[in-house]
Design a protein around this motif. Structure first.
Motif, PDB file in Angstrom:
ATOM      1  N   ALA A   1       0.744  -1.179   0.142  1.00  0.00           N
ATOM      2  CA  ALA A   1      -0.112  -0.213   0.561  1.00  0.00           C
ATOM      3  C   ALA A   1       0.848   0.590   0.174  1.00  0.00           C
ATOM      4  N   ALA A   2       2.262   1.014   0.357  1.00  0.00           N
ATOM      5  CA  ALA A   2       2.890   2.253   0.728  1.00  0.00           C
ATOM      6  C   ALA A   2       3.063   3.276  -0.810  1.00  0.00           C
ATOM      7  N   GLY A   3       3.426   4.650  -0.534  1.00  0.00           N
ATOM      8  CA  GLY A   3       2.765   5.655  -1.894  1.00  0.00           C
ATOM      9  C   GLY A   3       2.055   4.840  -2.758  1.00  0.00           C
ATOM     10  N   SER A   4       1.059   4.856  -2.716  1.00  0.00           N
ATOM     11  CA  SER A   4      -0.639   3.881  -2.964  1.00  0.00           C
ATOM     12  C   SER A   4      -0.034   5.628  -4.646  1.00  0.00           C
ATOM     13  N   ARG A   5      -0.691   6.479  -3.667  1.00  0.00           N
ATOM     14  CA  ARG A   5      -1.092   8.091  -4.402  1.00  0.00           C
ATOM     15  C   ARG A   5       0.198   8.621  -5.165  1.00  0.00           C
ATOM     16  N   ASP A   6       1.313   8.287  -5.050  1.00  0.00           N
ATOM     17  CA  ASP A   6       2.780   8.734  -5.703  1.00  0.00           C
ATOM     18  C   ASP A   6       3.198   7.635  -6.433  1.00  0.00           C
ATOM     19  N   ARG A   7       3.275   6.232  -6.193  1.00  0.00           N
ATOM     20  CA  ARG A   7       3.701   5.383  -6.952  1.00  0.00           C
ATOM     21  C   ARG A   7       3.144   4.351  -7.042  1.00  0.00           C
ATOM     22  N   PRO A   8       3.292   2.760  -7.420  1.00  0.00           N
ATOM     23  CA  PRO A   8       2.559   1.949  -7.408  1.00  0.00           C
ATOM     24  C   PRO A   8       2.733   1.683  -6.286  1.00  0.00           C
ATOM     25  N   PRO A   9       1.581   0.252  -6.311  1.00  0.00           N
ATOM     26  CA  PRO A   9       2.013  -0.536  -5.003  1.00  0.00           C
ATOM     27  C   PRO A   9       3.123  -2.288  -5.152  1.00  0.00           C
ATOM     28  N   MET A  10       3.849  -2.699  -4.519  1.00  0.00           N
ATOM     29  CA  MET A  10       4.556  -3.293  -4.569  1.00  0.00           C
ATOM     30  C   MET A  10       4.769  -4.730  -4.076  1.00  0.00           C
ATOM     31  N   LEU A  11       5.266  -5.817  -5.014  1.00  0.00           N
ATOM     32  CA  LEU A  11       5.210  -7.370  -5.458  1.00  0.00           C
ATOM     33  C   LEU A  11       5.604  -7.421  -3.829  1.00  0.00           C
ATOM     34  N   ALA A  12       4.066  -8.085  -3.094  1.00  0.00           N
ATOM     35  CA  ALA A  12       5.670  -8.691  -2.297  1.00  0.00           C
ATOM     36  C   ALA A  12       5.462 -10.287  -2.311  1.00  0.00           C
ATOM     37  N   THR A  13       5.875 -10.886  -1.681  1.00  0.00           N
ATOM     38  CA  THR A  13       6.384 -12.674  -1.567  1.00  0.00           C
ATOM     39  C   THR A  13       4.848 -12.916  -1.675  1.00  0.00           C
ATOM     40  N   GLY A  14       4.283 -13.438  -2.055  1.00  0.00           N
ATOM     41  CA  GLY A  14       3.269 -15.120  -2.048  1.00  0.00           C
ATOM     42  C   GLY A  14       1.515 -13.847  -2.219  1.00  0.00           C
ATOM     43  N   ARG A  15       2.306 -12.411  -2.644  1.00  0.00           N
ATOM     44  CA  ARG A  15       0.876 -11.096  -2.528  1.00  0.00           C
ATOM     45  C   ARG A  15       0.659 -10.874  -3.562  1.00  0.00           C
ATOM     46  N   TYR A  16       0.469 -11.909  -4.854  1.00  0.00           N
ATOM     47  CA  TYR A  16      -0.018 -11.894  -6.241  1.00  0.00           C
ATOM     48  C   TYR A  16      -1.401 -11.493  -6.193  1.00  0.00           C
ATOM     49  N   ALA A  17      -1.936 -11.906  -6.276  1.00  0.00           N
ATOM     50  CA  ALA A  17      -3.426 -11.988  -6.402  1.00  0.00           C
ATOM     51  C   ALA A  17      -3.561  -9.683  -6.296  1.00  0.00           C
ATOM     52  N   GLN A  18      -3.184 -10.155  -4.752  1.00  0.00           N
ATOM     53  CA  GLN A  18      -4.057  -8.748  -4.569  1.00  0.00           C
ATOM     54  C   GLN A  18      -3.037  -7.759  -4.871  1.00  0.00           C
ATOM     55  N   TRP A  19      -1.557  -7.702  -4.790  1.00  0.00           N
ATOM     56  CA  TRP A  19      -1.140  -6.731  -5.947  1.00  0.00           C
ATOM     57  C   TRP A  19      -0.910  -6.871  -7.078  1.00  0.00           C
ATOM     58  N   ARG A  20      -1.912  -7.733  -7.722  1.00  0.00           N
ATOM     59  CA  ARG A  20      -2.430  -7.647  -9.262  1.00  0.00           C
ATOM     60  C   ARG A  20      -3.893  -6.667  -8.741  1.00  0.00           C
ATOM     61  N   SER A  21      -4.671  -6.289  -8.618  1.00  0.00           N
ATOM     62  CA  SER A  21      -5.722  -5.668  -8.198  1.00  0.00           C
ATOM     63  C   SER A  21      -5.449  -4.298  -7.529  1.00  0.00           C
ATOM     64  N   ARG A  22      -4.607  -4.727  -6.877  1.00  0.00           N
ATOM     65  CA  ARG A  22      -4.537  -2.938  -6.586  1.00  0.00           C
ATOM     66  C   ARG A  22      -3.717  -2.322  -7.656  1.00  0.00           C
ATOM     67  N   PHE A  23      -2.861  -2.746  -8.419  1.00  0.00           N
ATOM     68  CA  PHE A  23      -1.226  -2.493  -9.657  1.00  0.00           C
ATOM     69  C   PHE A  23      -2.807  -2.045 -10.242  1.00  0.00           C
ATOM     70  N   LEU A  24      -4.148  -2.188 -10.729  1.00  0.00           N
ATOM     71  CA  LEU A  24      -4.517  -1.732 -11.857  1.00  0.00           C
ATOM     72  C   LEU A  24      -5.861  -0.660 -11.260  1.00  0.00           C
ATOM     73  N   ARG A  25      -6.237  -1.143  -9.378  1.00  0.00           N
ATOM     74  CA  ARG A  25      -7.087  -0.345  -9.320  1.00  0.00           C
ATOM     75  C   ARG A  25      -5.410   1.340  -9.736  1.00  0.00           C
ATOM     76  N   TYR A  26      -5.083   1.401  -8.732  1.00  0.00           N
ATOM     77  CA  TYR A  26      -3.755   1.505  -9.555  1.00  0.00           C
ATOM     78  C   TYR A  26      -3.601   2.876 -10.575  1.00  0.00           C
ATOM     79  N   ILE A  27      -3.507   2.209 -11.179  1.00  0.00           N
ATOM     80  CA  ILE A  27      -3.217   2.379 -12.693  1.00  0.00           C
ATOM     81  C   ILE A  27      -4.337   3.503 -13.396  1.00  0.00           C
ATOM     82  N   ASP A  28      -5.841   2.669 -12.655  1.00  0.00           N
ATOM     83  CA  ASP A  28      -7.219   3.732 -13.058  1.00  0.00           C
ATOM     84  C   ASP A  28      -7.547   4.974 -11.971  1.00  0.00           C
ATOM     85  N   THR A  29      -6.053   5.629 -11.058  1.00  0.00           N
ATOM     86  CA  THR A  29      -6.617   6.220 -10.853  1.00  0.00           C
ATOM     87  C   THR A  29      -6.068   8.031 -11.906  1.00  0.00           C
ATOM     88  N   ARG A  30      -4.935   7.267 -13.070  1.00  0.00           N
ATOM     89  CA  ARG A  30      -4.157   8.101 -13.552  1.00  0.00           C
ATOM     90  C   ARG A  30      -5.147   8.699 -14.885  1.00  0.00           C
TER      91      ARG A  30
END
Length: 216
Positions: free
Chosen positions: A20-49
Motif C-alpha cells: 500500500a505504500a506510496g499508493s498515491r504517488d507510485r504503484p504498490p510493491m509486489l510482495a512475496t505470496g501476494r500476487y493476487a492482491q498486488w495485481r488488483s491493487r496495481f490495476l486500481r492504481y492505474i485507474d487513478t491515473r
C-alpha cells in the motif's frame, strides 16, 4: 517456557504496508505470496491515473500499433492531374486522441511495472519488450511461486492432521514441536476451523494460543 514466534503477523502486516505504500504517488510493491492482491491493487492504481484507460490497454492488450493510412486516388480533372492512391503509416499527428493516448502511454506503463516489482524478478521482467509482455511474465513467475506455496500448505495440513506425541516425549518437547508447526501455518496464512488436539491442555500451556483455536 519458550515464547511462541509471532513474526508472521508482523511480516504479514509489513507485506500489506509495502503493497500500500506510496499508493498515491507510485504503484504498490509486489510482495512475496501476494500476487493476487498486488495485481488488483496495481490495476486500481492505474485507474487513478489521468491516462488510466490507455495504460490498461498497454498492460492488458499491448502497445498501440500505428495503422496503415490509405489515401484514395483522385481522378484527373480539367484543372488538376490525377493523384494516385497513396499509403502511409499513421503518425501521432493524425491519430485519434484515444489512439494517441494509447500509443504514448507505453513507456509510462513499462516504468510503472518496473517500479512495482522487486530485484528478485527485475532482470527477467526488464528483458521483456512491452508492458504486456512484462505483465504476463510477472504472472507466470508468480504462478510458479504460488504452486510452491500450495505445496507447502498441503504439507502443513498433512502434518497437522497427523500430529501426535511421540513415545516417551516430554510435555515441553510436544509443545515445542506443536508451536513451531502452528507458527509455520500462521506464517503461511493457514487457519484451521477445528483442531484435533486437547484445547484446554494447550490453553493451559500457553493461553495466547486460544486466539488461534476456533471451537465450533
Amino acid at each position: 517456557m519458550t515464547t511462541p514466534i509471532t513474526t508472521s503477523t508482523t511480516d504479514s502486516q509489513m507485506h500489506n504496508n509495502i503493497m500500500a505504500a506510496g499508493s498515491r504517488d507510485r504503484p504498490p510493491m509486489l510482495a512475496t505470496g501476494r500476487y493476487a492482491q498486488w495485481r488488483s491493487r496495481f490495476l486500481r492504481y492505474i485507474d487513478t491515473r489521468p491516462n488510466g484507460d490507455a495504460l490498461r490497454k498497454c498492460i492488458l492488450k499491448g502497445p498501440y500499433t500505428p495503422t496503415i493510412v490509405t489515401t484514395p486516388a483522385v481522378p484527373a480533372t480539367e484543372d488538376s492531374p490525377a493523384v494516385p492512391e497513396q499509403t502511409t503509416v499513421e503518425t501521432v499527428m493524425n491519430m485519434t486522441p484515444e489512439n494517441r493516448a494509447h500509443f504514448e502511454s507505453e513507456k509510462e506503463a513499462i516504468h510503472l511495472i518496473l517500479t512495482g516489482i522487486g530485484d528478485e524478478i527485475y532482470s527477467t521482467v526488464d528483458a521483456c519488450q512491452t508492458a504486456q509482455e512484462m505483465w504476463e511474465a510477472i504472472e507466470r513467475l508468480q504462478q510458479g511461486e504460488s504452486l510452491n506455496i500450495q505445496d507447502v500448505k498441503t504439507n502443513l495440513f498433512w502434518e497437522f492432521g497427523q500430529f501426535t506425541s511421540h513415545d516417551g516425549e516430554t510435555i515441553e518437547s510436544y509443545y515445542t514441536r506443536f508451536y513451531k508447526m502452528m507458527n509455520e501455518m500462521i506464517r503461511n496464512n493457514l487457519t484451521v476451523a477445528t483442531m484435533q488436539v486437547n484445547v484446554q491442555f494447550l490453553q493451559q500451556l500457553q493461553p495466547e494460543w486460544s486466539r488461534f483455536v476456533k471451537i465450533p
